[in-house]
Design an enzyme around this catalytic site. Structure first.
Site, PDB file in Angstrom:
ATOM      1  N   ALA A   1       0.862  -1.190   0.000  1.00  0.00           N
ATOM      2  CA  ALA A   1       0.000   0.000   0.000  1.00  0.00           C
ATOM      3  C   ALA A   1       0.894   1.234   0.000  1.00  0.00           C
ATOM      4  O   ALA A   1       1.912   1.277   0.689  1.00  0.00           O
ATOM      5  CB  ALA A   1      -0.911   0.011   1.229  1.00  0.00           C
TER       6      ALA A   1
ATOM      7  N   ARG B   1       0.720   6.766  -3.178  1.00  0.00           N
ATOM      8  CA  ARG B   1       0.918   7.093  -4.593  1.00  0.00           C
ATOM      9  C   ARG B   1       1.439   5.855  -5.317  1.00  0.00           C
ATOM     10  O   ARG B   1       2.401   5.229  -4.852  1.00  0.00           O
ATOM     11  CB  ARG B   1       1.947   8.219  -4.699  1.00  0.00           C
ATOM     12  CG  ARG B   1       2.089   8.827  -6.055  1.00  0.00           C
ATOM     13  CD  ARG B   1       2.603  10.255  -5.939  1.00  0.00           C
ATOM     14  NE  ARG B   1       4.012  10.325  -5.559  1.00  0.00           N
ATOM     15  CZ  ARG B   1       5.015  10.291  -6.429  1.00  0.00           C
ATOM     16  NH1 ARG B   1       4.766  10.161  -7.716  1.00  0.00           N
ATOM     17  NH2 ARG B   1       6.261  10.385  -6.025  1.00  0.00           N
TER      18      ARG B   1
ATOM     19  N   GLU C   1      16.694  -1.673  12.017  1.00  0.00           N
ATOM     20  CA  GLU C   1      18.091  -1.657  11.574  1.00  0.00           C
ATOM     21  C   GLU C   1      18.319  -0.646  10.451  1.00  0.00           C
ATOM     22  O   GLU C   1      19.355   0.020  10.391  1.00  0.00           O
ATOM     23  CB  GLU C   1      18.493  -3.061  11.087  1.00  0.00           C
ATOM     24  CG  GLU C   1      19.936  -3.207  10.686  1.00  0.00           C
ATOM     25  CD  GLU C   1      20.882  -2.961  11.861  1.00  0.00           C
ATOM     26  OE1 GLU C   1      20.925  -3.793  12.764  1.00  0.00           O
ATOM     27  OE2 GLU C   1      21.569  -1.911  11.853  1.00  0.00           O
TER      28      GLU C   1
ATOM     29  N   GLU D   1      16.278  12.933   1.489  1.00  0.00           N
ATOM     30  CA  GLU D   1      14.898  12.808   1.965  1.00  0.00           C
ATOM     31  C   GLU D   1      13.963  13.532   1.006  1.00  0.00           C
ATOM     32  O   GLU D   1      14.402  14.360   0.195  1.00  0.00           O
ATOM     33  CB  GLU D   1      14.772  13.444   3.356  1.00  0.00           C
ATOM     34  CG  GLU D   1      15.614  12.774   4.415  1.00  0.00           C
ATOM     35  CD  GLU D   1      15.280  11.301   4.579  1.00  0.00           C
ATOM     36  OE1 GLU D   1      14.126  10.976   4.864  1.00  0.00           O
ATOM     37  OE2 GLU D   1      16.186  10.471   4.411  1.00  0.00           O
TER      38      GLU D   1
ATOM     39  N   LYS E   1      18.941  10.280  13.740  1.00  0.00           N
ATOM     40  CA  LYS E   1      19.674   9.011  13.828  1.00  0.00           C
ATOM     41  C   LYS E   1      20.543   8.974  15.078  1.00  0.00           C
ATOM     42  O   LYS E   1      20.648   7.943  15.752  1.00  0.00           O
ATOM     43  CB  LYS E   1      20.533   8.822  12.575  1.00  0.00           C
ATOM     44  CG  LYS E   1      19.711   8.624  11.298  1.00  0.00           C
ATOM     45  CD  LYS E   1      20.606   8.767  10.076  1.00  0.00           C
ATOM     46  CE  LYS E   1      19.856   8.523   8.782  1.00  0.00           C
ATOM     47  NZ  LYS E   1      20.630   8.958   7.595  1.00  0.00           N
TER      48      LYS E   1
HETATM   49  N1  HSE Z   1      18.589  10.932   3.461  1.00  0.00           N
HETATM   50  C1  HSE Z   1      19.301   9.951   4.193  1.00  0.00           C
HETATM   51  C2  HSE Z   1      20.789  10.166   3.988  1.00  0.00           C
HETATM   52  C3  HSE Z   1      18.882   8.595   3.726  1.00  0.00           C
HETATM   53  O1  HSE Z   1      21.159  10.926   3.103  1.00  0.00           O
HETATM   54  O2  HSE Z   1      21.589   9.615   4.725  1.00  0.00           O
HETATM   55  C4  HSE Z   1      19.283   7.484   4.611  1.00  0.00           C
HETATM   56  O3  HSE Z   1      18.750   7.623   5.891  1.00  0.00           O
END
Ligand code: HSE
Length: 427
Positions: free
Chosen positions: A42, A45, A126, A187, A202
């Site tokens: 799902a 888009r 992970e 992103e 992160k």
């Molecule tokens: N946009 C993130 C990066 C993707 O450039 O590291 C991976 O988390």
């Protein structure tokens, strides 16, 4: 009996996952000791390019919640709100979830992990940090004969790709960013990458696992790479440093420092040689010295590999849910952190200017380790001209440095703002 898997999302990682799951299907099923089948996808888009074959597809994410034939849902939609609703609903129905979504974990991870714990279902992540590097698996071991004292890493592939392109090819920031977007690293909103938020999210997850504290994104000091210029990179290079976007987590006497920002890294350190989309995480431990992990930090197949590691671990009964939040997080303020600094000061080329810079820094107890006055005149929009004065300081508490910079910026001969970049001692 097969394990039926639903996938939410059809972006770069989901497409990578569909490809890897299909090309490795026999091997994966052998590892899991039962067939692993993707039985529903799902995504809000539809992407025509996605190879869905006969897998049922819908644009309603609730179909993944309501399909009681699903054993696991893999959330790859990104963002916070819809992902949060989906993960929470699945967990509450007793369905395990695998996610690559650091944003949702950084914002709602404490609550979602608590639900997973109460419902005895896995919430695996992970792929949420450092793409293909198994850093969550490593931290989950808790290093029983050790304590992790610090984490230093390059954990945003887009920033690293841009800084490498600027440094090695002289590519302008915007062009390097466009290339990172075309390669599927960035992103959906790339300001999350270049502004440092992605790395901050992160880092908050890594720190929670390493130091057994809650995930506290608001306590992470965050600066991006938007203001780094090719001149900064060149001047740092002349002093023997590379500029990298670093994430740093450090525990000292139960106080934890969490920060992401550009930094000068000595060229002979491993992190200075981690280029392009590569990520690296270094863990400082009590009895095994420095542990170093490097690998691709973004991209469809690399990130999907980490998703598949979670999938086969869960399917084969080997998955262990990490615990976090055993103790409260006490955060160190950035003003209390000591660093050496790289300063780039645009100053009028007049006798006495260098002396006044030295005097003001000295009045705050700041010594100059190196200083170069560049012979590169910069003509400004009001026709006045300045020259860059580039300084490396000795170690100083950040609050003291900021006060000295305010004083310097109030001088007529010095343009505001002064560029400051921390030098990170990785010893
Ligand atoms: N946009 C993130 C990066 C993707 O450039 O590291 C991976 O988390």
């Amino acid at each position: 009996m097969s394990i039926n898997v639903g996938i939410a999302g059809l972006g770069v990682v989901a497409q990578g996952l569909l490809e890897l799951a299909s090309t490795n299907s026999e091997r994966l099923s052998a590892i899991a000791a039962k067939p692993l089948c993707v039985t529903r996808v799902a995504s809000r888009r539809l992407r025509e390019e996605a190879a869905l074959g006969s897998i049922p597809f819908s644009t309603d994410l609730d179909d993944l919640v309501n399909d009681d034939d699903l054993d696991l849902v893999i959330e790859l939609i990104g963002g916070t709100d819809a992902a949060y609703d989906l993960i929470k609903a699945c967990l509450n129905r007793g369905r395990g979830v695998i996610t690559a979504n650091k944003a949702v974990l950084a914002t709602h991870g404490n609550e979602l992990l608590e639900i997973a714990r109460e419902r005895h279902v896995p919430l695996a992540f992970e792929a949420a940090v450092a793409g293909g590097i198994p850093i969550i698996a490593a931290l989950k071991t808790r290093f029983p004969a050790n304590s992790v004292n610090w984490i230093t890493g390059i954990i945003n592939g887009t920033c690293n790709y841009i800084l490498t392109a600027m440094s090695e090819e002289g590519v302008a920031f915007e062009d390097a960013l466009r290339r990172a977007q075309e390669l599927g690293y960035a992103e959906a909103d790339p300001t999350f990458d270049v502004g440092g938020m992605d790395a901050a999210q992160k880092l908050a997850i890594l720190v929670a696992l390493a130091f057994d504290v809650p995930i506290e994104i608001d306590e992470v000091y965050c600066e991006g790479i938007q203001d780094i210029t090719i001149d900064d990179i060149r001047h740092a290079d002349e002093f023997g440093y590379s500029i990298k976007h670093l994430a740093i987590g450090r525990q000292e006497d139960d106080v934890i420092e969490m920060r992401v920002h550009p930094a000068l890294v000595p060229k002979d350190n491993l992190l200075a040689r981690v280029n392009d989309v590569e990520n690296a995480v270094q863990l400082g431990t009590t009895n095994t010295g420095v542990l170093r992990f490097t690998g691709p930090g973004a991209g469809g197949h690399a990130t999907a590999s980490s998703v598949i590691a979670d999938l086969t671990n869960i399917a084969s009964g080997l998955y262990q849910q990490p615990g976090i939040g055993g103790k409260p997080l006490q955060a160190r303020r950035m003003g209390d952190v000591s660093s050496e600094f790289f300063l780039s000061i645009a100053a009028t080329d007049r006798p006495g200017v260098i002396a006044s810079i030295g005097e003001i820094l000295a009045s705050h107890g700041i010594s100059i380790a190196s200083m170069v006055q560049k012979q590169e005149e910069v003509v400004r929009s009001d026709d006045s001209s300045v020259i860059p004065v580039v300084i490396l300081t000795n170690s100083v508490v950040e609050r003291e440095l900021d006060q000295s910079l305010q004083e310097l910026e109030s001088l007529d001969d010095i343009a505001s703002p002064i560029k400051k970049i921390r030098v990170v001692d990785l010893a």
